[in-house]
Design a protein around this motif. Structure first.
Motif, PDB file in Angstrom:
ATOM      1  N   GLU A  57      37.051  28.916  36.943  1.00  0.00           N
ATOM      2  CA  GLU A  57      36.564  29.714  35.812  1.00  0.00           C
ATOM      3  C   GLU A  57      35.724  30.891  36.307  1.00  0.00           C
ATOM      4  OE1 GLU A  57      34.864  27.554  32.571  1.00  0.00           O
ATOM      5  OE2 GLU A  57      36.515  26.111  32.523  1.00  0.00           O
ATOM      6  N   ALA A  58      34.967  30.667  37.364  1.00  0.00           N
ATOM      7  CA  ALA A  58      34.208  31.776  37.955  1.00  0.00           C
ATOM      8  C   ALA A  58      35.177  32.828  38.513  1.00  0.00           C
ATOM      9  CB  ALA A  58      33.271  31.253  39.046  1.00  0.00           C
ATOM     10  N   LEU A  59      36.197  32.357  39.231  1.00  0.00           N
ATOM     11  CA  LEU A  59      37.177  33.283  39.818  1.00  0.00           C
ATOM     12  C   LEU A  59      37.916  34.063  38.740  1.00  0.00           C
ATOM     13  CD1 LEU A  59      38.799  34.389  42.195  1.00  0.00           C
ATOM     14  CD2 LEU A  59      40.200  32.319  42.133  1.00  0.00           C
ATOM     15  N   GLU A  60      38.149  33.425  37.608  1.00  0.00           N
ATOM     16  CA  GLU A  60      38.907  34.073  36.524  1.00  0.00           C
ATOM     17  C   GLU A  60      38.246  35.382  36.081  1.00  0.00           C
ATOM     18  OE1 GLU A  60      39.513  31.601  33.108  1.00  0.00           O
ATOM     19  OE2 GLU A  60      41.029  32.937  32.243  1.00  0.00           O
ATOM     20  N   ALA A  96      37.291  37.659  37.832  1.00  0.00           N
ATOM     21  CA  ALA A  96      37.751  38.765  38.686  1.00  0.00           C
ATOM     22  C   ALA A  96      39.253  39.025  38.569  1.00  0.00           C
ATOM     23  CB  ALA A  96      37.400  38.469  40.144  1.00  0.00           C
ATOM     24  N   GLN A  97      39.939  38.217  37.773  1.00  0.00           N
ATOM     25  CA  GLN A  97      41.402  38.333  37.651  1.00  0.00           C
ATOM     26  C   GLN A  97      41.803  39.722  37.145  1.00  0.00           C
ATOM     27  OE1 GLN A  97      43.097  35.799  34.639  1.00  0.00           O
ATOM     28  NE2 GLN A  97      45.045  35.545  35.707  1.00  0.00           N
TER      29      GLN A  97
END
Lengths: 125, 125, 125, 125
Positions: B46-49, B51-52
């Motif tokens: 969810e944290a990475l999302e 930056a998607q």
């Protein structure tokens, strides 16, 4: 939790050590926030991989025993924390304070009397 | 990093608050180690999302600005830390100490003079 | 598996439909390989999230029943396949052929007589 | 996409080969849906790892060149597809049909005239 007689480093101390490590290698150029988040996700997957194909009870017992699996779990979780600290440093926020605020927010979202013993999402309470 | 004038909670204090939160809701029954690791991985995603589909430079600028994205990044990272603390509590290890040992191990694995300015894995140095 | 009386689309047909969808929206500019892989990982996490906090047996029963969870699982897996097809298209390889070769490689790596009934990695057989 | 002169296997053929592989090793006992989804997520992370610390343009160029990185990407994506097929088999749905329906749903969710050239989520169009 920290252990009696052994002073644990603070997050500030860990961040300082990590920044010194990074800068001695001139690695800040690679550490853009997107790649740090990508790396955080990869490290969390490596931690999860330790439980792959294991029954939940078997894994829990093995991970606690203090054997090889316990040590590997400890190292993978350490890697996750290190990336969290690099992210907090790069995006300039106080990770421990953010976590404290999140606990407080969860206390409001999941009232103890409604959430007791239920794994539902708060929207379903 | 912590901010001047604002005392940040320690990991032990966060763990204590988290355990009190969990136990007031009788949630320890759901918190087996395998599901905690699974949740750690989901939160990191969810944290990475955030930056998607964003170019690395654009994301870094937006995440720093102190706007909505900064706040969401802070919250997602807080969630990741909370799961790390629950895992360390369940598997009974000192997360901060594990991280300090990992930094020391990385210093041996990536000698500053060989690793300077290179993103290669240590096996390729 | 495909169903009697219902012709399933081939991977080539799916890829063609997907490329037409993408190009009608001028989205190829966002679909660099790194972000496609990032998206693949995020979608796989969303599929995994369906099993969070559920006992393996309970999840399997619910996911099979043909209720809401079955439908959500089906949709999340479809999303993962769509990103796989976009990646194969962008990197120019034949996904189905790659999978067939991987099965053949696994047959060599995990000889049936040694691997029977064991979840170990092939290096530990 | 498939290549001229080389017939690619269908998803049904791949699933049949995979089930035969699994059953020859008596591995169905490990393949509960929760662990299959967990493995899907881990394999997607391994694919993503190929892009870690690489600039998007550099990765795209290297992944296309037909060198070692191209081959590793192809193999990791194959692994993801194999788990998708095992999941579809275990949960009893037609993966190709699910993907076709998802493309159709996305066409309704992201009207070409509104979505053209924008990476926003459909809720923000």
């Amino acid at each position: 939790m920290s252990r009696p007689g052994k002073p644990s480093p603070t997050l500030d101390e860990l961040t300082a050590a990590l920044v010194a490590f990074r800068d001695a290698r001139d690695w800040k150029q690679f550490h853009n926030l997107k790649d740090l988040l990508l790396s955080l996700s990869l490290e969390a997957s490596e931690a999860l991989e330790l439980a792959q194909w294991k029954r939940a009870e078997d894994f829990e017992r093995q991970a606690r025993r203090g054997g090889g699996l316990h040590q590997r779990l400890r190292e993978e979780c350490a890697d996750v924390l290190l990336y969290l600290l690099l992210i907090a440093e790069a995006a300039d926020f106080d990770l421990a304070r953010a976590a404290a605020e999140k606990i407080a927010a969860n206390e409001r979202k999941y009232p103890a009397d409604k959430a007791r013993g239920r794994a539902d999402k708060y929207t379903e309470l």
